[in-house]
Design a protein around this motif. Sequence first.
Motif, PDB file in Angstrom:
ATOM      1  N   SER A  75       1.502 -12.199  22.366  1.00  0.00           N
ATOM      2  CA  SER A  75       0.939 -12.084  21.021  1.00  0.00           C
ATOM      3  C   SER A  75       0.616 -13.469  20.461  1.00  0.00           C
ATOM      4  O   SER A  75       1.078 -14.485  20.976  1.00  0.00           O
ATOM      5  CB  SER A  75       1.934 -11.359  20.119  1.00  0.00           C
ATOM      6  OG  SER A  75       3.192 -11.984  20.196  1.00  0.00           O
ATOM      7  N   CYS A  76      -0.187 -13.496  19.395  1.00  0.00           N
ATOM      8  CA  CYS A  76      -0.644 -14.786  18.863  1.00  0.00           C
ATOM      9  C   CYS A  76       0.436 -15.455  18.014  1.00  0.00           C
ATOM     10  O   CYS A  76       0.454 -16.673  17.868  1.00  0.00           O
ATOM     11  CB  CYS A  76      -1.932 -14.601  18.068  1.00  0.00           C
ATOM     12  SG  CYS A  76      -1.705 -13.873  16.427  1.00  0.00           S
ATOM     13  N   GLY A  77       1.323 -14.646  17.418  1.00  0.00           N
ATOM     14  CA  GLY A  77       2.428 -15.198  16.633  1.00  0.00           C
ATOM     15  C   GLY A  77       2.059 -15.612  15.224  1.00  0.00           C
ATOM     16  O   GLY A  77       2.945 -15.957  14.434  1.00  0.00           O
ATOM     17  N   SER A  78       0.770 -15.565  14.868  1.00  0.00           N
ATOM     18  CA  SER A  78       0.393 -16.086  13.554  1.00  0.00           C
ATOM     19  C   SER A  78      -0.385 -15.097  12.694  1.00  0.00           C
ATOM     20  O   SER A  78      -0.582 -15.342  11.507  1.00  0.00           O
ATOM     21  CB  SER A  78      -0.423 -17.371  13.725  1.00  0.00           C
ATOM     22  OG  SER A  78      -1.540 -17.118  14.551  1.00  0.00           O
ATOM     23  N   CYS A  79      -0.817 -13.974  13.246  1.00  0.00           N
ATOM     24  CA  CYS A  79      -1.600 -13.012  12.447  1.00  0.00           C
ATOM     25  C   CYS A  79      -0.656 -12.203  11.550  1.00  0.00           C
ATOM     26  O   CYS A  79       0.558 -12.244  11.729  1.00  0.00           O
ATOM     27  CB  CYS A  79      -2.399 -12.102  13.374  1.00  0.00           C
ATOM     28  SG  CYS A  79      -1.377 -10.909  14.248  1.00  0.00           S
ATOM     29  N   THR A  81       0.051  -9.095  11.523  1.00  0.00           N
ATOM     30  CA  THR A  81       0.858  -8.137  12.289  1.00  0.00           C
ATOM     31  C   THR A  81       2.047  -8.850  12.933  1.00  0.00           C
ATOM     32  O   THR A  81       3.184  -8.372  12.880  1.00  0.00           O
ATOM     33  CB  THR A  81      -0.005  -7.458  13.375  1.00  0.00           C
ATOM     34  OG1 THR A  81      -1.148  -6.880  12.755  1.00  0.00           O
ATOM     35  CG2 THR A  81       0.770  -6.390  14.107  1.00  0.00           C
ATOM     36  N   CYS A  82       1.799 -10.010  13.541  1.00  0.00           N
ATOM     37  CA  CYS A  82       2.885 -10.778  14.155  1.00  0.00           C
ATOM     38  C   CYS A  82       3.878 -11.242  13.085  1.00  0.00           C
ATOM     39  O   CYS A  82       5.094 -11.172  13.285  1.00  0.00           O
ATOM     40  CB  CYS A  82       2.335 -11.986  14.902  1.00  0.00           C
ATOM     41  SG  CYS A  82       1.583 -11.570  16.493  1.00  0.00           S
ATOM     42  N   ARG A  83       3.349 -11.711  11.948  1.00  0.00           N
ATOM     43  CA  ARG A  83       4.249 -12.215  10.894  1.00  0.00           C
ATOM     44  C   ARG A  83       5.103 -11.090  10.326  1.00  0.00           C
ATOM     45  O   ARG A  83       6.191 -11.331   9.817  1.00  0.00           O
ATOM     46  CB  ARG A  83       3.438 -12.911   9.786  1.00  0.00           C
ATOM     47  CG  ARG A  83       2.910 -14.284  10.222  1.00  0.00           C
ATOM     48  CD  ARG A  83       2.639 -15.191   9.019  1.00  0.00           C
ATOM     49  NE  ARG A  83       1.747 -14.567   8.051  1.00  0.00           N
ATOM     50  CZ  ARG A  83       0.406 -14.661   8.088  1.00  0.00           C
ATOM     51  NH1 ARG A  83      -0.180 -15.362   9.022  1.00  0.00           N
ATOM     52  NH2 ARG A  83      -0.329 -14.052   7.175  1.00  0.00           N
ATOM     53  N   PRO A  91      -3.125  -7.629  17.255  1.00  0.00           N
ATOM     54  CA  PRO A  91      -4.495  -7.271  17.658  1.00  0.00           C
ATOM     55  C   PRO A  91      -5.133  -8.333  18.557  1.00  0.00           C
ATOM     56  O   PRO A  91      -6.130  -8.049  19.233  1.00  0.00           O
ATOM     57  CB  PRO A  91      -5.247  -7.158  16.323  1.00  0.00           C
ATOM     58  CG  PRO A  91      -4.455  -7.970  15.363  1.00  0.00           C
ATOM     59  CD  PRO A  91      -3.017  -7.891  15.808  1.00  0.00           C
ATOM     60  N   ASN A  92      -4.565  -9.530  18.581  1.00  0.00           N
ATOM     61  CA  ASN A  92      -5.119 -10.612  19.421  1.00  0.00           C
ATOM     62  C   ASN A  92      -4.406 -10.735  20.755  1.00  0.00           C
ATOM     63  O   ASN A  92      -4.624 -11.694  21.497  1.00  0.00           O
ATOM     64  CB  ASN A  92      -5.000 -11.951  18.676  1.00  0.00           C
ATOM     65  CG  ASN A  92      -5.579 -11.883  17.277  1.00  0.00           C
ATOM     66  OD1 ASN A  92      -6.652 -11.326  17.088  1.00  0.00           O
ATOM     67  ND2 ASN A  92      -4.863 -12.427  16.291  1.00  0.00           N
ATOM     68  N   ARG A  93      -3.519  -9.786  21.069  1.00  0.00           N
ATOM     69  CA  ARG A  93      -2.662  -9.963  22.240  1.00  0.00           C
ATOM     70  C   ARG A  93      -3.412  -9.766  23.547  1.00  0.00           C
ATOM     71  O   ARG A  93      -4.401  -9.031  23.618  1.00  0.00           O
ATOM     72  CB  ARG A  93      -1.481  -8.989  22.185  1.00  0.00           C
ATOM     73  CG  ARG A  93      -1.851  -7.537  22.495  1.00  0.00           C
ATOM     74  CD  ARG A  93      -0.643  -6.616  22.325  1.00  0.00           C
ATOM     75  NE  ARG A  93      -0.921  -5.230  22.657  1.00  0.00           N
ATOM     76  CZ  ARG A  93      -1.499  -4.356  21.845  1.00  0.00           C
ATOM     77  NH1 ARG A  93      -1.875  -4.728  20.643  1.00  0.00           N
ATOM     78  NH2 ARG A  93      -1.706  -3.094  22.222  1.00  0.00           N
TER      79      ARG A  93
HETATM   80 ZN   LIG Z   1      -0.756 -11.751  16.306  1.00  0.00          ZN
END
Ligand SMILES: [Zn+2]
Length: 314
Positions: A75-79, A81-83, A91-93
């Motif tokens: 995962s991106c860790g910053s969107c 959803t991640c937060r 969604p960026n995974r």
């Molecule tokens: Zn993310």
Amino acid sequence: MRGVYCDGSSIRLRRDLPEPVPSDGETLLSVRVVGVCDTDLQLARGYMGFRGVLGHEFVGETDVGIRVAAEINNSCGSCPTCRAGLNTHCPNRTVLGILGHDGAMADRVCVPRVNVHVIPDHVGDHAAVFIEPLAAAFRITEQLALDASVAMAILGDGKLGQLCTWVAQLTGARVTLIGKHLAKLALAGTGVSIATLEESQALARHFDVVADCTGSTTGLATALRLVRPCGTIVLKTTVAGNHAADLSPIVINEVRVIGSRCGPFPKAIAALESGAIDVRPLIGAVFSLDRAEEAFESAAAKGARKVLLEVEAG
Ligand SMILES: [Zn+2]
Ligand SMILES: [Zn+2]
């Protein structure tokens, strides 16, 4: 480098793959053992249009010889959803060996450092390959309160059905495993009730919770028959095709239906380490990476147990 490459309609072992290069936050692992999963068989037939190296259930080794498993959602860790803590839904995974990222059926693989979990010394490589699918089984315990008051049915006597059965049994829930094959039902072990699909005809509206692990288009219809009014159905497997079910019982009987995918690695590792769950009866065959194509044929045979690929240093 060697690797099992999926071209979108078939797989083959290639020896000309470029060495993977870690991107930001990734680490390079040497692969020791990797499992062939039903998802790999579907990907090999074109499911999700994946092109690249397959493999998402594996044991790797760091450059200093530490054995590790890795979660599969990158995962991106910053969107947002991640937060919100929903990394597996980023969604960026990319997903290791499934979506946009090469997997572990190869000499080496790159994974995000944050996804890595150390494997305890006395959990062997073959058992540790099951950490990923076992974590998926533990996901149910994060979504539902299971205890001795709960009558639960697991539909499907395949590998995921067995893992879900053992996890549910650890919670104290009264578990019935329902499937088509007596030999596979018997793997469930002591303390679990077993029933053939035919015998389950007598169990209509009997269960508080029904988990569908069949991977079949008819699983949901069976679950709707077995669940009690106001009970819960857990959909644990994706289906290649559409579910063949009349959904009106969901309304009439006020049934809750929840989806369930990836789960907590630490719980899976702890269950293997303590011996609470022994996955070794689920292993059917072990091949070397060089015999990967044969291994896929063996994994695709009806009723096959888990097929493993051992990757000797190469
Ligand atoms: Zn993310
Ligand atoms: Zn899998």
